[in-house]
Design a protein around this motif. Structure first.
Motif, PDB file in Angstrom:
ATOM      1  N   GLN A 213       0.836  -1.202   0.000  1.00 53.72           N
ATOM      2  CA  GLN A 213       0.000   0.000   0.000  1.00 53.72           C
ATOM      3  C   GLN A 213       0.868   1.248   0.000  1.00 53.72           C
ATOM      4  O   GLN A 213       0.357   2.349   0.168  1.00 53.72           O
ATOM      5  CB  GLN A 213      -0.897   0.021   1.241  1.00 53.72           C
ATOM      6  CG  GLN A 213      -1.994  -1.029   1.255  1.00 53.72           C
ATOM      7  CD  GLN A 213      -2.698  -1.086   2.600  1.00 53.72           C
ATOM      8  OE1 GLN A 213      -2.686  -2.120   3.253  1.00 53.72           O
ATOM      9  NE2 GLN A 213      -3.316   0.003   3.036  1.00 53.72           N
ATOM     10  N   GLY A 245      -4.514  -2.257   5.664  1.00 52.76           N
ATOM     11  CA  GLY A 245      -3.614  -1.534   6.562  1.00 52.76           C
ATOM     12  C   GLY A 245      -2.283  -2.219   6.768  1.00 52.76           C
ATOM     13  O   GLY A 245      -1.264  -1.567   6.938  1.00 52.76           O
ATOM     14  N   TYR A 352      -1.761   0.395  11.864  1.00 56.75           N
ATOM     15  CA  TYR A 352      -3.033   0.829  11.289  1.00 56.75           C
ATOM     16  C   TYR A 352      -3.808  -0.373  10.774  1.00 56.75           C
ATOM     17  O   TYR A 352      -3.306  -1.141   9.972  1.00 56.75           O
ATOM     18  CB  TYR A 352      -2.809   1.776  10.104  1.00 56.75           C
ATOM     19  CG  TYR A 352      -1.666   2.717  10.321  1.00 56.75           C
ATOM     20  CD1 TYR A 352      -1.851   3.855  11.086  1.00 56.75           C
ATOM     21  CD2 TYR A 352      -0.410   2.452   9.805  1.00 56.75           C
ATOM     22  CE1 TYR A 352      -0.802   4.708  11.333  1.00 56.75           C
ATOM     23  CE2 TYR A 352       0.650   3.308  10.039  1.00 56.75           C
ATOM     24  CZ  TYR A 352       0.451   4.433  10.807  1.00 56.75           C
ATOM     25  OH  TYR A 352       1.495   5.271  11.049  1.00 56.75           O
ATOM     26  N   THR A 353      -5.040  -0.477  11.220  1.00 53.74           N
ATOM     27  CA  THR A 353      -5.884  -1.594  10.793  1.00 53.74           C
ATOM     28  C   THR A 353      -7.274  -1.065  10.469  1.00 53.74           C
ATOM     29  O   THR A 353      -7.922  -0.493  11.353  1.00 53.74           O
ATOM     30  CB  THR A 353      -6.008  -2.633  11.926  1.00 53.74           C
ATOM     31  OG1 THR A 353      -4.703  -2.997  12.356  1.00 53.74           O
ATOM     32  CG2 THR A 353      -6.761  -3.874  11.453  1.00 53.74           C
ATOM     33  N   ARG A 354      -7.725  -1.194   9.237  1.00 52.99           N
ATOM     34  CA  ARG A 354      -9.110  -0.924   8.850  1.00 52.99           C
ATOM     35  C   ARG A 354      -9.775   0.167   9.699  1.00 52.99           C
ATOM     36  O   ARG A 354     -10.502  -0.132  10.622  1.00 52.99           O
ATOM     37  CB  ARG A 354      -9.944  -2.204   8.960  1.00 52.99           C
ATOM     38  CG  ARG A 354      -9.283  -3.441   8.440  1.00 52.99           C
ATOM     39  CD  ARG A 354     -10.278  -4.584   8.515  1.00 52.99           C
ATOM     40  NE  ARG A 354      -9.681  -5.899   8.497  1.00 52.99           N
ATOM     41  CZ  ARG A 354     -10.257  -6.968   9.023  1.00 52.99           C
ATOM     42  NH1 ARG A 354     -11.436  -6.874   9.602  1.00 52.99           N
ATOM     43  NH2 ARG A 354      -9.669  -8.132   8.941  1.00 52.99           N
ATOM     44  N   PRO A 356      -8.192   2.719  11.627  1.00 54.62           N
ATOM     45  CA  PRO A 356      -7.606   2.760  12.968  1.00 54.62           C
ATOM     46  C   PRO A 356      -8.220   3.886  13.802  1.00 54.62           C
ATOM     47  O   PRO A 356      -8.406   4.994  13.316  1.00 54.62           O
ATOM     48  CB  PRO A 356      -6.116   3.018  12.711  1.00 54.62           C
ATOM     49  CG  PRO A 356      -6.033   3.562  11.320  1.00 54.62           C
ATOM     50  CD  PRO A 356      -7.190   2.932  10.589  1.00 54.62           C
ATOM     51  N   ALA A 509      -1.328   4.249   0.414  1.00 54.46           N
ATOM     52  CA  ALA A 509      -2.783   4.097   0.361  1.00 54.46           C
ATOM     53  C   ALA A 509      -3.264   3.739   1.756  1.00 54.46           C
ATOM     54  O   ALA A 509      -3.601   2.609   2.051  1.00 54.46           O
ATOM     55  CB  ALA A 509      -3.169   3.023  -0.649  1.00 54.46           C
ATOM     56  N   GLY A 510      -3.228   4.722   2.635  1.00 54.69           N
ATOM     57  CA  GLY A 510      -3.699   4.554   4.005  1.00 54.69           C
ATOM     58  C   GLY A 510      -4.457   5.801   4.380  1.00 54.69           C
ATOM     59  O   GLY A 510      -4.295   6.856   3.757  1.00 54.69           O
ATOM     60  N   GLY A 511      -5.305   5.681   5.378  1.00 53.81           N
ATOM     61  CA  GLY A 511      -6.073   6.849   5.804  1.00 53.81           C
ATOM     62  C   GLY A 511      -7.103   7.279   4.772  1.00 53.81           C
ATOM     63  O   GLY A 511      -7.575   8.408   4.804  1.00 53.81           O
ATOM     64  N   GLU A 705     -12.215   3.642   4.093  1.00 57.58           N
ATOM     65  CA  GLU A 705     -12.386   2.917   5.353  1.00 57.58           C
ATOM     66  C   GLU A 705     -13.664   3.231   6.118  1.00 57.58           C
ATOM     67  O   GLU A 705     -14.019   2.529   7.067  1.00 57.58           O
ATOM     68  CB  GLU A 705     -11.182   3.201   6.264  1.00 57.58           C
ATOM     69  CG  GLU A 705      -9.911   2.588   5.727  1.00 57.58           C
ATOM     70  CD  GLU A 705      -8.664   3.237   6.301  1.00 57.58           C
ATOM     71  OE1 GLU A 705      -8.134   2.712   7.264  1.00 57.58           O
ATOM     72  OE2 GLU A 705      -8.222   4.276   5.777  1.00 57.58           O
TER      73      GLU A 705
HETATM   74 MO1  MOS Z   1      -5.991   2.639   6.897  1.00 63.05          MO
HETATM   75  S1  MOS Z   1      -5.619   0.916   7.953  1.00 63.05           S
HETATM   76  O1  MOS Z   1      -5.366   3.942   7.771  1.00 63.05           O
HETATM   77  O2  MOS Z   1      -5.359   2.313   5.361  1.00 63.05           O
END
Ligand code: MOS
Length: 748
Positions: A213, A245, A352-354, A356, A509-511, A705
């Motif tokens: 990601q 995540g 970080y998980t799904r 967070p 690709a988070g948050g 998310e």
């Molecule tokens: Mo999300 S687990 O901050 O991509």
């Protein structure tokens, strides 16, 4: 910007590759003369390795090398352990005989085939000097601490009305108070595709194929841990079989595998086993959340107190900001206090998980709001509207855009909320109790700097590229649609490229920030590329528009001086293969004047078996306020995916950490349950679809998310409505439903 394409339901441009099995995921990636690695992991959670007997493994068929702390590959600590470098696990393996958690990497075996290497690894005997790990709440509490900061605020944030001494005073003077403690176990990401990595060296350069990601983050981490220059590493990640995540950070199997490939001078591929997925690539901490809500008789909140205790790891502290990301600002109240303590355990690093913070925080807050609604005898939607925040509490700033009221209204209407019976356990269908519940959804609206490139080609195609990612999110399609829209071209003229660290920079690709970050960069690059095309068409002597003033671009054509030409015929005329432009887009200072969130509302109906306590979800209606929708089809899929995550979190998921050993007792898919088709009902998804043009010029906020947030509470609230039993401990397994105390509200 035309609006004919954006917001339409568009099939995935990579859909055909995926459904025909031609999409190449890392473990499918062919490489000439490839050898296979297998990780050896610790069977104690704390202590030291005295010795390792590798004789049988070394002599096993096909074995090429056995690396251990006594025969290590040299690895360096990641230069930068900040999120930019994205080291999920900051301690490189094999550099010491110390063991800090169960399932830590303590060796890597390499052999000619996967079967050979797996069997050879099983022959290794490890002699440990074990110590007692801290792997439970009580032992961990001795080391508990309040973090220095959480986000940009303190570990305890107290917003108190003038003259109010403390949040507890505010609660004491509230006519109605509810209090609940909400708990959940550690949860694991568990994407279908395990982490896999293939390293191919060419001289001093390495190409790493790995589902990721954050390809640029992984590149930087690999470079520092392998002690090579950034420019020598390329990460390719075209297809990712789910991330959730755990693939947003870079974990140590990757540089270890690349170091083995360097030492052996041949490509090496390592795939984590499902059990290794539980210890090496992160998890969501376990949480104990206590919420107290104080209100007047009309339901107006007077005090919101949300305290969080969350586990973390000794090897890498991580904060699951469950209260700071939710109760801190969702509802208007004169008095709000959020606080968090973290409890370090001897486990692999959490990450970080799904959603967070938001996912667990909204379980607790939205359950508590339901408890308050029940106590007051107020409709849960009405209670939320009563406490609707127009301004961000304590900061007095508005949101860039907030249409949460629309979500409640549309959702209630589509679901048929007005037909609900507020009296718990009053509707039966044979052996099943039937009930409904609702909850708010909330996520941050994130955006960071990103680059994108647009290239007009003489063959009539336009290439759009950025080092962004598609782990099932639909980015291949979204970036194509945004480019097509910005250029006024049909989608089939666009060729997207992503998942390559050599492409223009994109954040991880988070948050839920990819489209909101990369989309505006694509728009900007498209404008630049148009201008460049115009300028070159005017300047070049061979151009049909040479010397023409007032040349304009529309739908892939230039018009001026009484004629119109397609961009490809112009490029052909001037003898150029292509014209391109790369641009950066970043949020400006303007955003500091606003609060940033996405919103939504979930409504669901459940059935609960009166004899077995089994919960079955019957239907879900979800309405999201995520700004402009780019692709209605994949956005809807994102929300459905989030709701499915929430079903897992509420009813099925939980990792059982054995206190005495620090081992996850259910580190497999037979015992760690995730939702399958039979657990998932029809999910009716709607969008408010109002562009948030203060947030960015494209008007989009993240959709990734938010779906998981709140649905968990909506399910728990529906279970209460069905049975009169309030389960505050996730997952809501049948035993808990049967054992839970029925509320006094239930007439029997
Ligand atoms: Mo999300 S687990 O901050 O991509």
């Amino acid at each position: 910007m035309s609006t004919t394409l954006l917001g339409q339901p568009q099939d995935r441009v990579d859909g055909r590759l995926k459904v025909t099995g031609r999409a190449v995921y890392t473990s499918d990636q062919p490489a000439k003369n490839v050898a296979h690695g297998y990780l050896l992991t610790s069977r104690i959670a704390k202590g030291e390795i005295r010795s390792i007997d590798v004789a049988a493994a070394t002599a096993a068929p096909g074995v090429l090398a056995v690396y251990t702390p006594f025969n290590p590959l040299k690895l360096y600590r990641p230069a930068d352990q900040s999120e930019g470098a994205n080291a999920g696990e900051p301690v490189p393996p094999l550099q010491s005989p110390k063991v800090q958690y169960y399932g830590q990497i303590i060796g890597l075996v390499v052999a000619e085939s996967f079967e050979q290497v797996r069997d050879a690894t099983a022959l290794i005997k490890v002699d440990y000097a074990p110590e007692t790990p801290a792997a439970g709440w009580e032992t961990g509490m001795a080391r508990a601490f309040a973090p220095d900061e959480i986000g940009d605020e303190k570990a305890t944030v107290a917003i108190l009305a003038e003259g109010v001494g403390s949040i507890d005073d505010a609660l004491k003077s509230s006519p109605v108070v509810v209090q609940g403690t909400y708990t959940e176990l550690i949860q694991h990401h568990n994407p279908m595709e395990p982490h896999s990595t293939l390293a191919v060296w060419d001289g001093d350069r390495v190409t790493v194929y790995e589902g990721s990601q954050f390809v640029v983050g992984l590149k930087r981490m690999l470079a520092s841990v392998l002690n090579v220059d950034d420019s020598k590493v390329r990460v390719l990640s075209h297809f990712v079989g789910g991330g959730f995540g755990c693939k947003g950070s870079s974990w140590m199997h990757s540089p270890l595998n690349a170091a083995a490939a360097r030492a052996l001078n041949r490509p090496v591929k390592t795939v984590l086993s499902r059990e290794q997925m539980f210890t090496l690539v992160g998890h969501r901490p376990a949480l104990i959340q206590t919420i107290s809500l104080g209100a007047d008789q009309s339901g107006a909140l007077q005090a919101v107190k949300h305290d969080v205790r969350a586990t973390t790891a000794v090897v890498r502290p991580f904060i699951e900001a469950a209260a700071h990301r939710t109760s801190r600002h969702l509802y208007q109240s004169a008095n709000i206090q959020v606080s968090e303590t973290v409890v370090p355990l001897d486990v692999g690093a959490p990450i970080y998980t799904r959603a967070p913070g938001h996912a667990p925080g909204m379980f607790a807050l939205e359950s508590a709001m339901d408890e308050l609604a029940v106590k007051l005898g107020i409709d849960p939607v009405e209670l939320r509207m009563k406490n609707y925040a127009q301004l961000y509490p304590g900061k007095k700033i508005p949101w860039t855009s907030k249409n949460l009221a629309d979500c409640y209204r549309i959702g209630a209407d589509k679901f048929g909320w007005s037909r609900r019976n507020p009296v718990p356990a009053s509707i039966k269908d044979g052996d099943w109790f039937v009930g409904v519940g609702m909850a708010t959804a909330l996520h941050g609206a994130n955006r960071t700097e990103a680059d994108a490139k647009i290239k007009f080609s003489a063959d009539g195609l336009v290439h759009v590229s950025s080092a962004t990612h598609d782990m099932g999110t639909g980015m291949w399609t979204a970036m194509s649609m945004i480019a097509a829209d910005a250029l006024g071209l049909p989608l089939d003229k666009i060729r997207p490229d992503l998942g390559d660290s050599d492409l223009p920079y994109a954040p991880g690709a988070g948050g839920s920030k990819s489209t909101a970050s990369v989309g505006p960069a694509i728009q900007k690059a498209a404008e630049s590329a148009k201008q460049k095309l115009i300028q070159i068409a005017i300047r070049d002597r061979k151009s049909p528009f040479h010397g023409v003033k007032d040349l304009s671009y529309e739908n892939g054509r230039l018009t001026g001086g009484g004629k119109t030409e397609d961009f490809d015929s112009i490029l052909q005329a001037i003898g150029r293969g292509s014209i391109d432009a790369t641009e950066t887009s970043a949020p400006g200072d303007e955003q500091k004047k606003y609060a940033l969130n996405s919103f939504g509302a979930h409504f669901c109906e459940v059935k609960v078996n009166r004899w077995t306590g089994e919960v079955r979800i019957q239907r879900v209606t979800t309405v999201m306020d995520i700004g402009r929708v780019v692709n209605l089809k994949t956005a809807r899929s994102q929300v459905i995916g989030g709701v499915v995550f929430g079903i897992g979190m509420a009813l099925l998921e939980g990792s059982h950490l054995e206190e005495s050993t620090g081992r996850y007792a259910n580190a497999n898919f037979a015992d760690y349950l995730v939702p399958t088709n039979a657990d998932v009902p029809a999910i009716d998804v709607h969008f408010v679809n109002k562009p948030d043009l203060i947030f960015n010029p494209l008007g989009v906020r993240g959709v990734g998310e938010i779906g998981i947030t709140g649905i968990t509470a909506a399910i728990a609230n529906a279970v209460f409505n069905a049975t009169g039993k309030r389960v505050r401990d996730f997952p809501i397994t049948p035993d808990k439903v049967l054992m839970a105390e029925a509320s006094k509200a239930v007439s029997t």
